[in-house]
Motif scaffolding. Sequence first.
Motif, mmCIF file in Angstrom:
data_model
loop_
_atom_site.group_PDB
_atom_site.id
_atom_site.type_symbol
_atom_site.label_atom_id
_atom_site.label_comp_id
_atom_site.label_asym_id
_atom_site.label_seq_id
_atom_site.Cartn_x
_atom_site.Cartn_y
_atom_site.Cartn_z
ATOM 1 N N UNK A 56 41.285 54.326 53.973
ATOM 2 C CA UNK A 56 42.451 54.340 52.865
ATOM 3 C C UNK A 56 42.400 52.623 52.667
ATOM 4 N N UNK A 57 42.084 51.691 53.491
ATOM 5 C CA UNK A 57 42.123 50.436 53.184
ATOM 6 C C UNK A 57 40.957 49.958 52.097
ATOM 7 N N UNK A 58 39.864 50.492 52.273
ATOM 8 C CA UNK A 58 38.699 50.244 51.374
ATOM 9 C C UNK A 58 39.229 50.913 50.101
ATOM 10 N N UNK A 59 39.731 51.959 49.933
ATOM 11 C CA UNK A 59 40.216 52.430 48.481
ATOM 12 C C UNK A 59 41.132 51.763 47.746
ATOM 13 N N UNK A 60 41.980 51.108 48.705
ATOM 14 C CA UNK A 60 43.366 50.179 48.050
ATOM 15 C C UNK A 60 42.483 48.986 47.701
ATOM 16 N N UNK A 61 41.567 48.452 48.527
ATOM 17 C CA UNK A 61 41.138 47.210 47.921
ATOM 18 C C UNK A 61 40.251 47.379 46.752
ATOM 19 N N UNK A 62 39.493 48.396 46.730
ATOM 20 C CA UNK A 62 38.872 48.880 45.362
ATOM 21 C C UNK A 62 40.061 48.797 44.142
ATOM 22 N N UNK A 63 40.936 49.309 44.465
ATOM 23 C CA UNK A 63 42.122 49.332 43.276
ATOM 24 C C UNK A 63 42.621 47.726 43.164
ATOM 25 N N UNK A 64 42.752 47.131 43.921
ATOM 26 C CA UNK A 64 42.926 45.534 43.954
ATOM 27 C C UNK A 64 41.945 45.038 43.155
ATOM 28 N N UNK A 65 40.644 45.383 43.219
ATOM 29 C CA UNK A 65 39.658 44.698 42.210
ATOM 30 C C UNK A 65 40.173 45.522 40.859
ATOM 31 N N UNK A 66 40.290 46.708 40.614
ATOM 32 C CA UNK A 66 40.730 47.142 39.395
ATOM 33 C C UNK A 66 41.938 46.245 38.929
ATOM 34 N N UNK A 67 43.049 45.969 39.499
ATOM 35 C CA UNK A 67 44.081 45.372 39.248
ATOM 36 C C UNK A 67 43.678 43.849 38.505
ATOM 37 N N UNK A 68 42.693 43.276 39.513
ATOM 38 C CA UNK A 68 42.380 41.980 39.026
ATOM 39 C C UNK A 68 41.639 42.016 37.966
ATOM 40 N N UNK A 69 40.978 43.129 37.669
ATOM 41 C CA UNK A 69 40.412 43.161 36.266
ATOM 42 C C UNK A 69 41.121 43.022 35.056
ATOM 43 N N UNK A 70 42.174 43.900 35.506
ATOM 44 C CA UNK A 70 43.384 43.960 34.103
ATOM 45 C C UNK A 70 44.016 42.514 34.026
ATOM 46 N N UNK A 71 44.055 41.609 35.259
ATOM 47 C CA UNK A 71 44.444 40.434 35.044
ATOM 48 C C UNK A 71 43.462 39.615 34.443
ATOM 49 N N UNK A 72 42.154 39.571 34.805
ATOM 50 C CA UNK A 72 41.417 38.855 33.985
ATOM 51 C C UNK A 72 41.170 39.001 32.437
ATOM 52 N N UNK A 73 41.399 40.367 32.353
ATOM 53 C CA UNK A 73 41.335 40.779 30.793
ATOM 54 C C UNK A 73 42.476 40.003 29.845
ATOM 55 N N UNK A 74 43.630 39.962 30.638
ATOM 56 C CA UNK A 74 44.833 39.293 29.957
ATOM 57 C C UNK A 74 44.645 37.786 29.984
ATOM 58 N N UNK A 75 43.893 37.350 30.824
ATOM 59 C CA UNK A 75 43.531 35.745 30.816
ATOM 60 C C UNK A 75 42.806 35.443 29.900
ATOM 61 N N UNK A 76 41.646 36.387 29.536
ATOM 62 C CA UNK A 76 40.556 36.139 28.575
ATOM 63 C C UNK A 76 40.236 37.397 27.848
ATOM 64 N N UNK A 77 41.062 37.670 26.644
ATOM 65 C CA UNK A 77 40.698 39.020 26.023
ATOM 66 C C UNK A 77 39.450 39.308 25.241
ATOM 67 N N UNK A 78 38.677 38.106 25.122
ATOM 68 C CA UNK A 78 37.195 38.328 24.620
ATOM 69 C C UNK A 78 36.543 39.180 25.435
ATOM 70 N N UNK A 79 36.757 39.262 26.768
ATOM 71 C CA UNK A 79 36.060 40.081 27.776
ATOM 72 C C UNK A 79 36.107 41.685 27.162
ATOM 73 N N UNK A 80 35.058 42.457 27.511
ATOM 74 C CA UNK A 80 34.800 43.603 27.092
ATOM 75 C C UNK A 80 35.146 44.755 28.142
ATOM 76 N N UNK A 81 36.255 45.341 28.221
ATOM 77 C CA UNK A 81 36.377 46.207 29.363
ATOM 78 C C UNK A 81 35.470 47.299 29.273
#
Length: 215
Positions: A56-81
């Motif tokens: 369960x913790x592994x899956x939650x940590x994967x989703x933490x990476x997913x959330x961080x990707x959303x944050x990074x895209x907000x910080x730098x919109x030129x990145x291509x999701x």
Amino acid sequence: MTIIVKIGGSLTRAAAPRRLLARLAGEQGLIVVPGGGALADQVRAVQPQWGLSDAAAHRMALLAMEQMAHAMLDLEPRLKPARTPAELTVAAAKGAALWFPATMTLGHAAIAESWDVTSDSLALWLAAELKAERLVLVKAPGAPLLPASSDRAADMAAWSATGVVDAAFATMAVRFTGDILAVPADDGDRLDAALRTRARATEWNEEAKEGSRPS
């Protein structure tokens, strides 16, 4: 040439990595992998409090990476999701892609659901899946980076032993034939070299070895 660039979670625990993301966003052929950082730290904290399993913790940590990707895209919109191999290939051909990892990794039979596998190993797994030419691990300033040697297996084992990468990294590195480089985020010259061609990376490795030898 495809280069996977993993941004260490430690780089996201203080100030937002705006300058680094801006530096990467202009590079064609890059795929940026987000670390879980402070969001994954919260998973580590809550796991013993709630008695959660490692799976369960592994899956939650994967989703933490997913959330961080959303944050990074907000910080730098030129990145291509991008979420799938096809999307990553198309996005990287146009500029720097940003990997949202949940689609490819959640529940994948070949990825152990354990804290032994963190974002470093997931970036390595992606590099092998896409047959990338290079994996660049961007680490926090002051990380205990050891000089490269001619024995990659020994280097990877030493990285795991010193905490530069997770416990699964050395074993997973066997199936990846490209370059693996670790670069401190505050060393612009080494980062620039790591993002260049294979020939330039070989030259950089030789320079690193020379610099590590006593005069």
